[in-house]
Write a protein that holds these residues in place. Structure first.
Motif, PDB file in Angstrom:
ATOM      1  N   ALA A  52       0.831  -1.209   0.000  1.00  0.00           N
ATOM      2  CA  ALA A  52       0.000   0.000   0.000  1.00  0.00           C
ATOM      3  C   ALA A  52       0.870   1.266   0.000  1.00  0.00           C
ATOM      4  CB  ALA A  52      -0.933   0.002   1.208  1.00  0.00           C
ATOM      5  N   ILE A  53       1.941   1.261   0.789  1.00  0.00           N
ATOM      6  CA  ILE A  53       2.836   2.426   0.856  1.00  0.00           C
ATOM      7  C   ILE A  53       3.499   2.669  -0.487  1.00  0.00           C
ATOM      8  CG2 ILE A  53       5.007   3.271   1.856  1.00  0.00           C
ATOM      9  CD1 ILE A  53       4.104   1.819   4.480  1.00  0.00           C
ATOM     10  N   VAL A  54       4.025   1.611  -1.086  1.00  0.00           N
ATOM     11  CA  VAL A  54       4.722   1.762  -2.376  1.00  0.00           C
ATOM     12  C   VAL A  54       3.749   2.210  -3.459  1.00  0.00           C
ATOM     13  CG1 VAL A  54       6.027   0.541  -4.171  1.00  0.00           C
ATOM     14  CG2 VAL A  54       6.578   0.168  -1.761  1.00  0.00           C
ATOM     15  N   TYR A  69      13.445  -3.316  -1.764  1.00  0.00           N
ATOM     16  CA  TYR A  69      12.613  -2.260  -1.169  1.00  0.00           C
ATOM     17  C   TYR A  69      13.377  -1.550  -0.054  1.00  0.00           C
ATOM     18  CZ  TYR A  69       9.012  -4.542  -3.858  1.00  0.00           C
ATOM     19  OH  TYR A  69       8.298  -5.081  -4.894  1.00  0.00           O
ATOM     20  N   LEU A  70      14.150  -2.322   0.712  1.00  0.00           N
ATOM     21  CA  LEU A  70      15.008  -1.717   1.740  1.00  0.00           C
ATOM     22  C   LEU A  70      16.032  -0.784   1.104  1.00  0.00           C
ATOM     23  CD1 LEU A  70      15.678  -4.853   3.979  1.00  0.00           C
ATOM     24  CD2 LEU A  70      14.568  -2.765   4.740  1.00  0.00           C
ATOM     25  N   VAL A  71      16.706  -1.281   0.075  1.00  0.00           N
ATOM     26  CA  VAL A  71      17.749  -0.495  -0.601  1.00  0.00           C
ATOM     27  C   VAL A  71      17.138   0.723  -1.296  1.00  0.00           C
ATOM     28  CG1 VAL A  71      19.469  -0.545  -2.458  1.00  0.00           C
ATOM     29  CG2 VAL A  71      19.289  -2.467  -0.871  1.00  0.00           C
ATOM     30  N   GLY A  72      16.041   0.538  -1.998  1.00  0.00           N
ATOM     31  CA  GLY A  72      15.394   1.648  -2.694  1.00  0.00           C
ATOM     32  C   GLY A  72      14.912   2.725  -1.734  1.00  0.00           C
ATOM     33  N   ALA A  73      14.294   2.310  -0.648  1.00  0.00           N
ATOM     34  CA  ALA A  73      13.809   3.289   0.337  1.00  0.00           C
ATOM     35  C   ALA A  73      14.967   4.016   1.001  1.00  0.00           C
ATOM     36  CB  ALA A  73      12.946   2.590   1.386  1.00  0.00           C
ATOM     37  N   LEU A  74      16.029   3.302   1.326  1.00  0.00           N
ATOM     38  CA  LEU A  74      17.199   3.936   1.936  1.00  0.00           C
ATOM     39  C   LEU A  74      17.846   4.927   0.971  1.00  0.00           C
ATOM     40  CD1 LEU A  74      19.058   4.127   4.377  1.00  0.00           C
ATOM     41  CD2 LEU A  74      20.380   2.223   3.429  1.00  0.00           C
ATOM     42  N   THR A  75      17.948   4.547  -0.291  1.00  0.00           N
ATOM     43  CA  THR A  75      18.514   5.435  -1.304  1.00  0.00           C
ATOM     44  C   THR A  75      17.672   6.702  -1.444  1.00  0.00           C
ATOM     45  OG1 THR A  75      19.407   3.546  -2.501  1.00  0.00           O
ATOM     46  CG2 THR A  75      19.219   5.609  -3.726  1.00  0.00           C
ATOM     47  N   GLU A  76      16.353   6.541  -1.543  1.00  0.00           N
ATOM     48  CA  GLU A  76      15.470   7.707  -1.661  1.00  0.00           C
ATOM     49  C   GLU A  76      15.512   8.576  -0.410  1.00  0.00           C
ATOM     50  OE1 GLU A  76      13.499   8.888  -4.281  1.00  0.00           O
ATOM     51  OE2 GLU A  76      14.766   7.469  -5.363  1.00  0.00           O
ATOM     52  N   LEU A  77      15.613   7.939   0.733  1.00  0.00           N
ATOM     53  CA  LEU A  77      15.686   8.681   1.993  1.00  0.00           C
ATOM     54  C   LEU A  77      16.900   9.596   2.019  1.00  0.00           C
ATOM     55  CD1 LEU A  77      14.469   9.047   4.849  1.00  0.00           C
ATOM     56  CD2 LEU A  77      15.936   7.183   5.599  1.00  0.00           C
ATOM     57  N   ILE A  78      18.012   9.109   1.513  1.00  0.00           N
ATOM     58  CA  ILE A  78      19.259   9.889   1.514  1.00  0.00           C
ATOM     59  C   ILE A  78      19.308  10.872   0.355  1.00  0.00           C
ATOM     60  CG2 ILE A  78      21.774   9.704   1.236  1.00  0.00           C
ATOM     61  CD1 ILE A  78      21.502   6.958   2.699  1.00  0.00           C
ATOM     62  N   ALA A 127       9.787   7.519   1.924  1.00  0.00           N
ATOM     63  CA  ALA A 127      10.945   6.636   2.017  1.00  0.00           C
ATOM     64  C   ALA A 127      11.161   6.130   3.442  1.00  0.00           C
ATOM     65  CB  ALA A 127      12.191   7.356   1.513  1.00  0.00           C
ATOM     66  N   SER A 128      11.030   7.010   4.413  1.00  0.00           N
ATOM     67  CA  SER A 128      11.240   6.571   5.800  1.00  0.00           C
ATOM     68  C   SER A 128      10.147   5.601   6.240  1.00  0.00           C
ATOM     69  CB  SER A 128      11.332   7.769   6.747  1.00  0.00           C
ATOM     70  OG  SER A 128      10.167   8.544   6.699  1.00  0.00           O
ATOM     71  N   THR A 129       8.921   5.844   5.821  1.00  0.00           N
ATOM     72  CA  THR A 129       7.820   4.933   6.155  1.00  0.00           C
ATOM     73  C   THR A 129       8.033   3.572   5.503  1.00  0.00           C
ATOM     74  OG1 THR A 129       6.345   6.834   6.263  1.00  0.00           O
ATOM     75  CG2 THR A 129       5.310   4.674   6.156  1.00  0.00           C
ATOM     76  N   ALA A 130       8.382   3.573   4.223  1.00  0.00           N
ATOM     77  CA  ALA A 130       8.630   2.316   3.505  1.00  0.00           C
ATOM     78  C   ALA A 130       9.821   1.580   4.105  1.00  0.00           C
ATOM     79  CB  ALA A 130       8.861   2.587   2.020  1.00  0.00           C
ATOM     80  N   LEU A 131      10.872   2.315   4.459  1.00  0.00           N
ATOM     81  CA  LEU A 131      12.061   1.694   5.042  1.00  0.00           C
ATOM     82  C   LEU A 131      11.723   1.032   6.380  1.00  0.00           C
ATOM     83  CD1 LEU A 131      15.109   1.176   4.863  1.00  0.00           C
ATOM     84  CD2 LEU A 131      15.458   3.383   5.986  1.00  0.00           C
TER      85      LEU A 131
END
Length: 133
Positions: A37-39, A88-97, A106-110
């Motif tokens: 749902a988040i993605v 999803y972990l890597v993508g969210a972390l990348t977007e977060l940074i 990104a933080s919610t998905a991570l």
């Protein structure tokens, strides 16, 4: 006598393990659904279009495709999902940074992806069979 005590204790332990397995299994399904749902919301949030909906469906396919097998408690599915969650972990972390505009998504998905990963590993540990001695 003592044999009954031992068997009662074992039955209680098995019930506790089964209960833990069920909680972790249900938690995994809930986290998977929440991550999907988040993605999807993250992808279609700027503007809803057929292209964005199609992209969201394809991007989340590895998650929702495994959900029925997770619900059934298939160990192989839990093992496969640990691999599916990593992008999803890597993508969210990348977007977060890298993308300040996407920090909330990104933080919610991570967070949800990390909790899901931990639950998947917990289920695998709870359901492993002891090595023969």
């Amino acid at each position: 006598g003592p044999a009954r005590c031992g068997s009662g204790s074992q039955t209680r332990e098995l019930a506790e393990v089964s209960s833990s397995q069920d909680r972790v299994r249900v938690g995994s399904v809930v986290c998977t659904t929440l991550l999907v749902a988040i993605v999807i919301a993250w992808i279609i949030e700027p503007a809803v279009s057929i292209l964005r909906i199609g992209t969201a469906a394809v991007v989340t396919l590895p998650l929702w495709a495994w959900t029925p097998a997770l619900w059934r408690g298939s160990r192989k599915s839990f093992a496969a999902m640990t691999l599916c969650v990593v992008p999803y972990l890597v993508g969210a972390l990348t977007e977060l940074i890298a993308n300040p505009g996407a920090r909330v998504w990104a933080s919610t998905a991570l967070l949800v992806a990390f909790i899901l990963f931990v639950l998947l590993i917990a289920f695998l540990r709870l359901t492993r069979t002891p090595a023969p001695t």
